[in-house]
Write an enzyme that holds these catalytic residues in place. Structure first.
Site, mmCIF file in Angstrom:
data_model
loop_
_atom_site.group_PDB
_atom_site.id
_atom_site.type_symbol
_atom_site.label_atom_id
_atom_site.label_comp_id
_atom_site.label_asym_id
_atom_site.label_seq_id
_atom_site.Cartn_x
_atom_site.Cartn_y
_atom_site.Cartn_z
ATOM 1 N N ASP A 1 -10.642 3.393 4.705
ATOM 2 C CA ASP A 1 -11.115 2.010 4.553
ATOM 3 C C ASP A 1 -12.643 1.954 4.504
ATOM 4 O OD1 ASP A 1 -9.196 0.057 4.159
ATOM 5 O OD2 ASP A 1 -8.603 -0.009 6.274
ATOM 6 N N GLN B 1 -4.212 -1.465 9.736
ATOM 7 C CA GLN B 1 -4.231 -2.796 9.127
ATOM 8 C C GLN B 1 -4.852 -3.811 10.096
ATOM 9 O OE1 GLN B 1 -3.228 -3.468 5.906
ATOM 10 N NE2 GLN B 1 -4.024 -5.528 6.219
ATOM 11 N N LYS C 1 0.836 -1.202 0.000
ATOM 12 C CA LYS C 1 0.000 0.000 0.000
ATOM 13 C C LYS C 1 0.875 1.258 0.000
ATOM 14 C CE LYS C 1 -3.808 -2.436 2.226
ATOM 15 N NZ LYS C 1 -4.559 -2.766 3.439
#
Ligand code: NAD
Length: 296
Positions: free
Chosen positions: A120, A97, A53
């Protein structure tokens, strides 16, 4: 379009190019969007995901700040870091994460993230907006699936879409996106009685379970378009391989189109994270947000 492979790498490449162009335009105004990534512990797969990412951000001109916390970090310490990043005017997106270690409640962390920085799309507010049909930041994998389906169908309206897997990360948000596209959405999960029968009737099958080769090729009809979200690491005679939820080699003989693993939905997830970071950066500054219909 018989036996067509849905090339997620190619579509993701076009999306990244689109994001890079918009980021370059922002740079002319001295705006340089920044994503903060937080990784707790030393899970090797999570390390790879976060590294990918960060690399992807760099390639399109998005800055990133990385925070690596030990596995023993307390929930309080992690929440303090989120608070700090929420207050930081230079940060546009915050990504934690998952999974997190047991001592930390993931919901407490996700719901503390400023919804405007929630790239997200997991925050309660963003989940609620998605349900109401005015989503701003949509979970990346679900958005990636929608974009791939839009590339495949000129109109999704009336299509019978079977989604296998009901997680908050993939299946559930995708079900809402496809409902807003006027699909007839069927949700299947670990307690569904006859997935084979549901597969036979579906125009669209999205498999997101993490059960390797759950969906047999012979279950799919010749008009089906299939997205395989699952990624499992499986030990075979040829060594460790990545395997999807669909029996790819058999399915491709039956269906209209299918996404492979790897090279299907995975690259779209990262490209959509870049897109969401761009959206967050624009929204926070009251700038026009690039349309998520993403006419790529
Ligand atoms: P999860 O464990 O949170 O959810 C799995 C879902 O699958 C559950 O809803 C469960 O009911 C369902 N399920 C489990 N066994 C089943 C069975 N035998 N029949 C029918 N349904 C069953 O997982 P998740 O986070 O949603 O991820 C699912 C898969 O997608 C994993 O392999 C994950 O690695 C992968 N994934 C890929 C990407 C990507 O970018 N390609 C992104 C996120 C997740």
């Amino acid at each position: 379009m018989k036996h067509k492979i849905i090339d997620g790498r190619e579509v993701a490449g076009r999306l990244r190019a689109r994001v890079a162009k918009e980021i370059a335009t922002l740079a002319e105004e001295d705006i340089k969007p920044c994503l903060a990534t937080i990784l707790v512990g030393d899970d090797s797969a999570s390390h790879v995901y976060v590294r990918n990412k960060i690399t992807a951000c760099g390639k399109v001109g998005i800055r990133s700040e990385h925070y690596n916390l030990p596995n023993s970090v307390s929930e309080k310490e992690l929440l303090r870091l989120i608070d700090k990043l929420n207050e930081d005017e230079g940060i546009d997106g915050i990504l934690v994460q998952l999974p997190l270690p047991n001592q930390i409640a993931a919901h407490a962390v996700i719901d503390l993230i400023d919804p405007q920085k929630d790239v997200d799309g997991f925050h309660l507010i963003n989940a609620g907006k998605l349900m109401r049909g005015n989503a701003e930041l949509v979970p990346c994998t679900a958005l990636g699936c929608l974009i791939l389906l839009r590339q495949t169908f000129s109109d999704l309206s009336g299509k019978r879409a079977l989604i296998i897997g009901r997680s908050n990360i993939v299946g559930r948000p995708l079900s809402l996106l496809l409902l807003h596209e006027n699909c007839t959405v069927i949700m299947a999960h670990s307690r569904t009685v006859n997935i084979e029968e549901e597969c036979r009737r579906a125009d669209i099958v999205v498999a997101a379970t993490g059960v390797p080769k759950l969906v047999k090729g012979g279950w799919l009809n010749s008009d089906a378009v299939v997205l395989d979200v699952g990624i499992s690491r499986v030990e075979t005679d040829a060594g460790m391989v990545l395997m999807g939820d669909v029996e790819f080699q058999k399915a491709i003989e039956h269906v209209k189109a299918i996404s492979p693993v790897p090279g299907g939905v995975g690259p779209m997830t990262i490209a959509c994270l870049l897109y969401n970071t761009l959206v967050a950066a624009c929204r926070r500054r009251g700038l026009t947000v690039p349309d998520k219909t993403l006419d790529l």
